[in-house]
Scaffold this active site. Structure first.
Site, PDB file in Angstrom:
ATOM      1  N   LYS A  26      -9.517   9.633 -10.022  1.00 53.02           N
ATOM      2  CA  LYS A  26     -10.821   8.688 -10.378  1.00 53.02           C
ATOM      3  C   LYS A  26     -10.948   8.049  -8.863  1.00 53.02           C
ATOM      4  CE  LYS A  26     -12.344   5.228 -11.098  1.00 53.02           C
ATOM      5  NZ  LYS A  26     -13.153   4.121 -10.227  1.00 53.02           N
ATOM      6  N   GLU A  33       0.878   1.118  -6.531  1.00 51.33           N
ATOM      7  CA  GLU A  33       0.637   0.511  -5.237  1.00 51.33           C
ATOM      8  C   GLU A  33      -0.416  -0.485  -5.404  1.00 51.33           C
ATOM      9  OE1 GLU A  33       2.492   1.609  -2.870  1.00 51.33           O
ATOM     10  OE2 GLU A  33       3.164   3.723  -3.654  1.00 51.33           O
ATOM     11  N   CYS A  61      -3.913  -3.537   2.329  1.00 49.32           N
ATOM     12  CA  CYS A  61      -2.928  -3.920   1.479  1.00 49.32           C
ATOM     13  C   CYS A  61      -1.617  -4.718   2.425  1.00 49.32           C
ATOM     14  CB  CYS A  61      -2.429  -3.157   0.441  1.00 49.32           C
ATOM     15  SG  CYS A  61      -1.889  -1.621   1.232  1.00 49.32           S
ATOM     16  N   GLU A  84      -4.432 -12.866  -1.759  1.00 47.79           N
ATOM     17  CA  GLU A  84      -5.001 -11.927  -0.890  1.00 47.79           C
ATOM     18  C   GLU A  84      -6.558 -12.032  -0.717  1.00 47.79           C
ATOM     19  OE1 GLU A  84      -5.048  -7.844  -2.736  1.00 47.79           O
ATOM     20  OE2 GLU A  84      -4.020  -7.116  -0.901  1.00 47.79           O
TER      21      GLU A  84
HETATM   22  P1  NAD Z   1      -9.413  -2.492  -7.709  1.00 45.45           P
HETATM   23  O1  NAD Z   1      -8.106  -2.974  -8.328  1.00 45.45           O
HETATM   24  O2  NAD Z   1     -10.225  -3.436  -7.781  1.00 45.45           O
HETATM   25  O3  NAD Z   1     -10.115  -1.188  -7.728  1.00 45.45           O
HETATM   26  C1  NAD Z   1      -9.159   0.007  -7.422  1.00 45.45           C
HETATM   27  C2  NAD Z   1      -9.455   1.376  -8.339  1.00 45.45           C
HETATM   28  O4  NAD Z   1      -9.323   0.911  -9.797  1.00 45.45           O
HETATM   29  C3  NAD Z   1     -10.918   1.738  -8.297  1.00 45.45           C
HETATM   30  O5  NAD Z   1     -10.856   2.961  -8.352  1.00 45.45           O
HETATM   31  C4  NAD Z   1     -11.417   0.990  -9.408  1.00 45.45           C
HETATM   32  O6  NAD Z   1     -12.729   1.530  -9.947  1.00 45.45           O
HETATM   33  C5  NAD Z   1     -10.383   1.114 -10.558  1.00 45.45           C
HETATM   34  N1  NAD Z   1     -10.261   0.223 -11.740  1.00 45.45           N
HETATM   35  C6  NAD Z   1     -10.823  -0.824 -11.892  1.00 45.45           C
HETATM   36  N2  NAD Z   1     -10.695  -1.467 -12.865  1.00 45.45           N
HETATM   37  C7  NAD Z   1      -9.971  -0.493 -13.464  1.00 45.45           C
HETATM   38  C8  NAD Z   1      -9.590  -0.730 -14.926  1.00 45.45           C
HETATM   39  N3  NAD Z   1      -9.621  -1.481 -15.766  1.00 45.45           N
HETATM   40  N4  NAD Z   1      -8.992   0.492 -15.287  1.00 45.45           N
HETATM   41  C9  NAD Z   1      -8.681   1.560 -14.752  1.00 45.45           C
HETATM   42  N5  NAD Z   1      -9.255   1.766 -13.302  1.00 45.45           N
HETATM   43  C10 NAD Z   1      -9.906   0.403 -12.787  1.00 45.45           C
HETATM   44  O7  NAD Z   1      -9.034  -2.558  -6.009  1.00 45.45           O
HETATM   45  P2  NAD Z   1     -10.116  -2.269  -4.909  1.00 45.45           P
HETATM   46  O8  NAD Z   1     -10.903  -3.647  -4.629  1.00 45.45           O
HETATM   47  O9  NAD Z   1     -10.669  -1.092  -5.044  1.00 45.45           O
HETATM   48  O10 NAD Z   1      -9.032  -2.109  -3.636  1.00 45.45           O
HETATM   49  C11 NAD Z   1      -8.531  -3.376  -2.923  1.00 45.45           C
HETATM   50  C12 NAD Z   1      -7.243  -3.467  -3.724  1.00 45.45           C
HETATM   51  O11 NAD Z   1      -6.071  -2.436  -3.357  1.00 45.45           O
HETATM   52  C13 NAD Z   1      -6.282  -4.575  -3.022  1.00 45.45           C
HETATM   53  O12 NAD Z   1      -5.522  -5.468  -3.428  1.00 45.45           O
HETATM   54  C14 NAD Z   1      -5.208  -3.717  -1.975  1.00 45.45           C
HETATM   55  O13 NAD Z   1      -4.170  -4.663  -1.455  1.00 45.45           O
HETATM   56  C15 NAD Z   1      -5.016  -2.759  -2.843  1.00 45.45           C
HETATM   57  N6  NAD Z   1      -4.420  -1.715  -1.977  1.00 45.45           N
HETATM   58  C16 NAD Z   1      -2.983  -1.298  -2.210  1.00 45.45           C
HETATM   59  C17 NAD Z   1      -2.377  -0.256  -1.425  1.00 45.45           C
HETATM   60  C18 NAD Z   1      -0.984  -0.005  -1.530  1.00 45.45           C
HETATM   61  O14 NAD Z   1      -0.733   1.229  -0.988  1.00 45.45           O
HETATM   62  N7  NAD Z   1      -0.244  -0.857  -2.002  1.00 45.45           N
HETATM   63  C19 NAD Z   1      -3.356   0.533  -0.708  1.00 45.45           C
HETATM   64  C20 NAD Z   1      -4.688   0.102  -0.413  1.00 45.45           C
HETATM   65  C21 NAD Z   1      -5.155  -0.840  -1.290  1.00 45.45           C
END
Ligand code: NAD
Length: 494
Positions: free
Chosen positions: A178, A252, A287, A389
């Site tokens: 997804k 992650e 991140c 963050e």
């Molecule tokens: P997000 O958590 O809002 O969304 C991530 C993904 O999850 C998207 O595809 C979104 O559609 C999906 N999602 C949202 N709600 C969901 C639910 N209830 N059930 C299942 N899926 C759901 O994050 P974002 O805004 O897209 O990305 C930024 C975040 O990602 C930051 O917190 C960043 O630190 C983190 N991040 C972590 C890493 C790592 O390797 N640790 C890498 C990149 C980004």
């Protein structure tokens, strides 16, 4: 006003390009001009069920293919992807605002290398034997889970997807991925190429909102393993949902990484490194961003001068312009969030703002979600941006006196993703590297993540590791113990 004409992209299920069952769409915006330019299907639970069923069927033959052959297919995909680096890079910059020259090209090229690295590991799917009893043969097998459900964010969509697709497939799983509704296009491009080389149903890619499509994938009874990259808040909800059916989960998640600068450093070298570590040329939308900077009090003023002098030279502008060092934030929501953090800090302590601040409301930078590098000095600890963050180009700087004190303050965070230590003296740097409660410590370097590194978070920055050989085996295979009696009464005597 006439509506903009949107290019239509489809999802991939069972080797075919498809719309969603409900024929609904999500618009994809170019954040540098605040204008939608494409649309992708809005998948919901019905689409998830179709994709999972296709992946389940494909698993029967894919999991039985010799590992070396799966590796060979991944190599072929890498070769094909290599020719598509530029269009994939441009797709990233157009959908998430990352600068083409400094970010997206490197990201697309890394995705190719991820496929190559993982392809080469295909023959390392090995279990162990145990000499526990002379009359038994005890060994373990590394077996694929079946259908893996993977969910990725928008900030580095191609790398993060490659890091799920290649390992999941190499280990014999099939995948339902997804992608983020904010940045689906580069991943769809990559996945279409993958599908030209894969049997139908092995890699299925859905576009949809998290709460409709992502949540349905996490809850699906035929998905025994979830691999999630995204925010800590959503990670928590995924863990809770997966606990209802005891699905395996790798997470992650977010970070608020500390950078510690010792008094003996070369200011110019370390200022460059701090800028890299803070991921200013990715608008801080990483991140790993080292967004809490602790500088020794004896050098703070001089170091801050060097740092801000370099930051003022950074060019923020249209992501696809080759002169831009940094592009725009990803969308209005993220732009609004970062503004809120900055506004709160300015209201609380106006003279803590060293450079940057709230973005201009007129002129070229107001035409997109642009945000110039912003630095605060010595904000009170209870201002939210010092702990939470921000995911924007906002650095919070404070001073430290003793090693024990800076270790305690750096560790006073719910997050534990990364930390950066800057020092010419080896022993203090190594003491810090061992004392900091994070999954990745970088000493005298602001970047340099290499394919094959172990990567992942401690505390609320994640659970599990996926990137190295060990991580791939742990994340994408389950262990089966086989115990065989060698006694005379079992197997027939020859
Ligand atoms: P997000 O958590 O809002 O969304 C991530 C993904 O999850 C998207 O595809 C979104 O559609 C999906 N999602 C949202 N709600 C969901 C639910 N209830 N059930 C299942 N899926 C759901 O994050 P974002 O805004 O897209 O990305 C930024 C975040 O990602 C930051 O917190 C960043 O630190 C983190 N991040 C972590 C890493 C790592 O390797 N640790 C890498 C990149 C980004």
């Amino acid at each position: 006003m006439t509506e903009p004409v949107l290019s239509t992209f489809q999802m991939i299920i069972d080797g075919k390009l498809v719309d969603s069952v409900e024929q609904e769409w999500i618009a994809v915006e170019n954040p540098a001009v605040k204008t939608p330019f494409a649309r992708v299907p809005r998948a919901r639970s019905a689409d998830v069920s179709i994709a999972v069923a296709a992946a389940r069927t494909a698993f029967r033959t894919w999991s039985r293919m010799p590992a070396g052959e799966r590796g060979r297919l991944l190599h072929r995909i890498a070769d094909a992807l290599e020719k598509e680096v530029e269009p994939m890079a441009r797709a990233i910059s157009t959908e998430n605002g990352n600068a083409l020259r400094t970010q997206s090209r490197a990201e697309a090229a890394s995705a190719v290398e991820i496929f190559r690295y993982v392809a080469g590991l295909a023959r390392e799917l090995k279990g162990k034997t145990a000499s526990l009893n002379p009359d038994t043969l005890d060994y373990t097998r590394r077996e694929p889970y079946g259908v893996v459900g993977a969910i990725v964010p928008w900030n580095a969509p191609l790398i993060l997807s490659a890091l799920k697709i290649a390992p999941a497939l190499m280990t014999g799983n099939t995948l339902v991925l997804k992608v983020s509704e904010e940045a689906p296009l580069a991943v769809l491009h990559l996945s279409r190429i993958c599908n030209e080389h894969l049997p139908a149903g092995v890699l299925n890619v859905l576009t949809g909102y998290g709460t409709e499509c992502g949540a349905a994938l996490v809850e699906h009874p035929d998905v025994p393993k979830i691999s999630f990259t995204g925010s800590t808040a959503v990670g928590r909800s995924i863990l809770a949902a997966a606990s209802q059916r005891i699905a395996a989960v790798t997470l992650e998640l977010g970070g608020k990484s500390a950078q510690v600068v010792f008094p003996d450093v070369d200011h110019g070298f370390v200022a460059d490194g701090v800028i890299t570590a803070m991921r200013f040329s990715r608008q801080g939308q990483s991140c790993t961003a080292g967004s809490r900077l602790f500088v020794h009090e004896s050098i703070a003023d001089a170091f801050l001068d060097t740092l801000t002098g370099k930051l003022r030279k950074m060019v923020v502008g249209n992501p696809v312009d080759e002169t831009s060092d940094a592009g725009s934030l990803v969308n209005a929501r993220q732009f609004g969030r970062v503004c809120d953090y900055v506004r709160e800090a300015i209201d609380r302590k106006p003279d803590a703002l060293v450079m940057g601040g709230l973005p201009p409301t007129s002129g070229p930078l107001s035409e997109g979600y642009f945000f110039e590098p912003t630095v605060f000095f010595n904000l009170p600890d209870d201002v939210r941006m010092t702990r939470e963050e921000v995911f924007g180009p906002v650095l919070s700087v404070s001073t430290w006196k003793t090693e024990a004190e800076v270790i305690e303050r750096a560790n006073a965070s719910q997050y534990g993703l990364a930390a950066f230590v800057w020092s010419r003296a080896g022993a203090p740097a190594m003491r810090l590297a061992h004392a900091l409660e994070v999954g990745w410590v970088l000493v005298n370097q602001g970047g340099g993540q290499a394919i094959g590194h172990s990567y992942g978070g401690m505390k609320q920055s994640g659970a599990g590791r996926e990137f190295s050989l060990e991580g791939i085996l742990e994340s994408y295979t389950d262990i089966k113990q086989v115990s065989v009696s060698l006694g005379d009464h079992g197997f027939a005597r020859l």
